[in-house]
Scaffold this motif. Sequence first.
Motif, short mmCIF file in Angstrom:
data_model
loop_
_atom_site.label_atom_id
_atom_site.label_comp_id
_atom_site.label_asym_id
_atom_site.label_seq_id
_atom_site.Cartn_x
_atom_site.Cartn_y
_atom_site.Cartn_z
N ASP A 54 44.82 35.50 48.64
CA ASP A 54 44.58 35.94 50.02
C ASP A 54 44.96 34.89 51.05
O ASP A 54 44.85 35.14 52.26
N THR A 58 49.57 35.33 50.86
CA THR A 58 49.53 36.30 51.95
C THR A 58 50.08 35.62 53.20
O THR A 58 49.40 34.78 53.80
N GLY A 91 40.94 34.40 45.08
CA GLY A 91 41.20 35.01 46.37
C GLY A 91 41.67 36.45 46.31
O GLY A 91 42.40 36.90 47.20
N PRO A 146 41.02 40.18 47.01
CA PRO A 146 40.06 40.95 47.81
C PRO A 146 39.25 41.93 46.96
O PRO A 146 39.76 42.49 45.99
N GLN A 200 41.77 46.62 50.98
CA GLN A 200 41.86 45.57 49.96
C GLN A 200 43.04 45.81 49.02
O GLN A 200 43.79 44.89 48.70
N SER A 215 46.31 45.09 50.83
CA SER A 215 46.55 43.65 50.96
C SER A 215 47.14 43.07 49.68
O SER A 215 48.11 42.31 49.71
N VAL A 216 46.57 43.44 48.53
CA VAL A 216 47.05 42.92 47.24
C VAL A 216 48.47 43.41 46.96
O VAL A 216 49.35 42.62 46.58
N SER A 251 51.06 41.71 49.16
CA SER A 251 51.32 40.33 48.74
C SER A 251 52.22 40.27 47.51
O SER A 251 53.12 39.43 47.42
#
Length: 651
Positions: free
Chosen positions: A421, A425, A501, A503, A514, A517-518, A521
């Motif tokens: 994260d 990221t 890290g 989420p 979440q 976001s993963v 990335s």
Amino acid sequence: MYEYRITVKTGDRPRAGTDANVYVVLHGDANLKTPPTKLDAFFHDDFERGQTDVFTVKNIEFEKVSVLEIWKDDAGWYTEWNIDTVKIENLSGGWDAVFPVFRWIKSNVHYKFRPYDTCLPQDDIFPEQRTRELEDKRTLYEYSQLEPGFPVQALKVPPDEEFSFSYQWDITKKKLILMGTSKLKTLFRGDWQSVEDVESIYDDKMWLSDEKFGRQRFDGLNSMVIRLCTEVPPKMAVDDEMMRPFLQGLSLEEAIKSRRMFVIDHSIMDGVPTRPGVFSCAPIALFFRRDDGKIVPVAIQLFQHPAPDNPVFLLSDPKYTWILAKMWFNCADAQIHQSIAHLGFTHIVMEGFIIAAHRHLSQSHPIFKLLAPHFLYLIAINHRAIDKLMNPGGHIDNTLSVGRDGGVELIGRHRPLWQLDVDGTLPADLKARGVDDQEVVPDYPCRDDALLSYNAILSYVTKYVHLYYAADDVLINDPEIQSWRRDLDLPMEAGGLGVKGVPGSDGKFTSRDQLVSVLTSIIYTCSVGHASVNFKQYDEYGFPMNYPSWLKGDPPKDKSAKTERDILNAIHPRKAQMKVMLVSKILSERSTRPLGDFEVDYVYDPPAVQIQKEFREQLKNVSDVIKRRNETREYPYPYLDPAEIPNSISI
């Protein structure tokens, strides 16, 4: 009665073809189905590797196919057959659909697929088939730590990960071809006679410039380590009197408060083993943003702790003394680039995410289909690179100061520090280092160009995730995605990846944000992130005084004046530099399609296809913006133009 055309595309991978007898049953609505039909074209060798075969089936009662049932017997040489896709078209009714199989078909096992083969596990009408396939996948994709301290990798290369017929990566063969066609070999004779002699093999007139050295922190190969300096590291022996002459009238404290000072601290290099007789540094450097907006080095300390034989080198030092200090700094930076920024935390760290996806996400899962194009050849290239480049006595052992063992050590040291994260990221990483503001760093191509593609990927992933997860509850109740999530931060010793890290909470995703976001990335790292640390290699390593991968002799221990001959004595001999240039040239090649133009497209569900189309349009706009930027930039930076970024880490 209807007539159908069935088009079968066999996979392009080793042992994909079959000589067995292949049969289908087509299922329609109201429990209607065809009798078993053998797919066979007379006087034609069907189902060979990479081949497309077309068959016609007549006298079918229903207008649309709701389920394709396909199997093979055990005749022929190979016990399995690999299918990419099956397309079925109603030649009289205007209906057609693709069944994206992308699987190995075992003998005498009946496989059933719906059109587009995309659904969450809770909606699958063939749960037993799905469970059986995942159980098989877990025997092929096994977690392993191939080197002490490394992120998780595959124990061995699964068949699905091997290079296709059309893409073979053989660095030894490529080196021989390049040597045979290049004029470089005629230039590598005898010892270096002068700087001009070195420039004859790679012309870099800017290597002496402090501006070039500063620019390397923002458009070079290791551009994600510089930080805004909020206080001078106590272990760096600088004071206000020493620094004031280089800060355009500011005191050191004023320069820090006005956000004009930057620092790089390569403490991770301290005590790392090196090749016998070769030295490396663990430097700290300060950089200053001048009134013209350019950021330049102002102080370099080559080792971590102040000592009489570890001075702080300054802009005012003798010309070649200052040059040597910059070269030794860049040499340490190159070790971190190759071991950490490139190999360890794009190539290797992403391999664990691939294995986890195969172990827990069915190929029918929409998230597997989203990720799969960005995993192409990564496991194969990693294992080939470790075998050919990281082997004892191989390229890394011979061309990096730290050699193979030091590289392994650096990856192991960095692994517990890396957080998905933050480090994985982009916006969070920029903010954590204090360099996200354009007023602080006006010219930062690796930030400005990368953010355009990052945001395009974020938009693409958000739309795609929301298509299949209408609400957070749908995600929370998806057993496959939660099983995948659990493995990501499960400690290695407990059988997971041990990534920090990730989420979520208690090993689960609790919101769609979440997951977005993963996924963003992962896709970013496999495409844009890797491009930023890979495709400029020849431009940086090609000139030995610009970005040396190793240096001979000792780092300077005092400020006495050095000479041009001291510089020449420190760099690679001609023959060693040729090897560096050859390999960096090969590693800078782009052999696969650009971002969004997928080599293997797993997505056929029409709403998802539309989302992909919008993604490609957005990337085209990003490409246009970057091309316009490069028309006015003092130093063009084409490396993060989406038209130049591959989908995956395939080299």
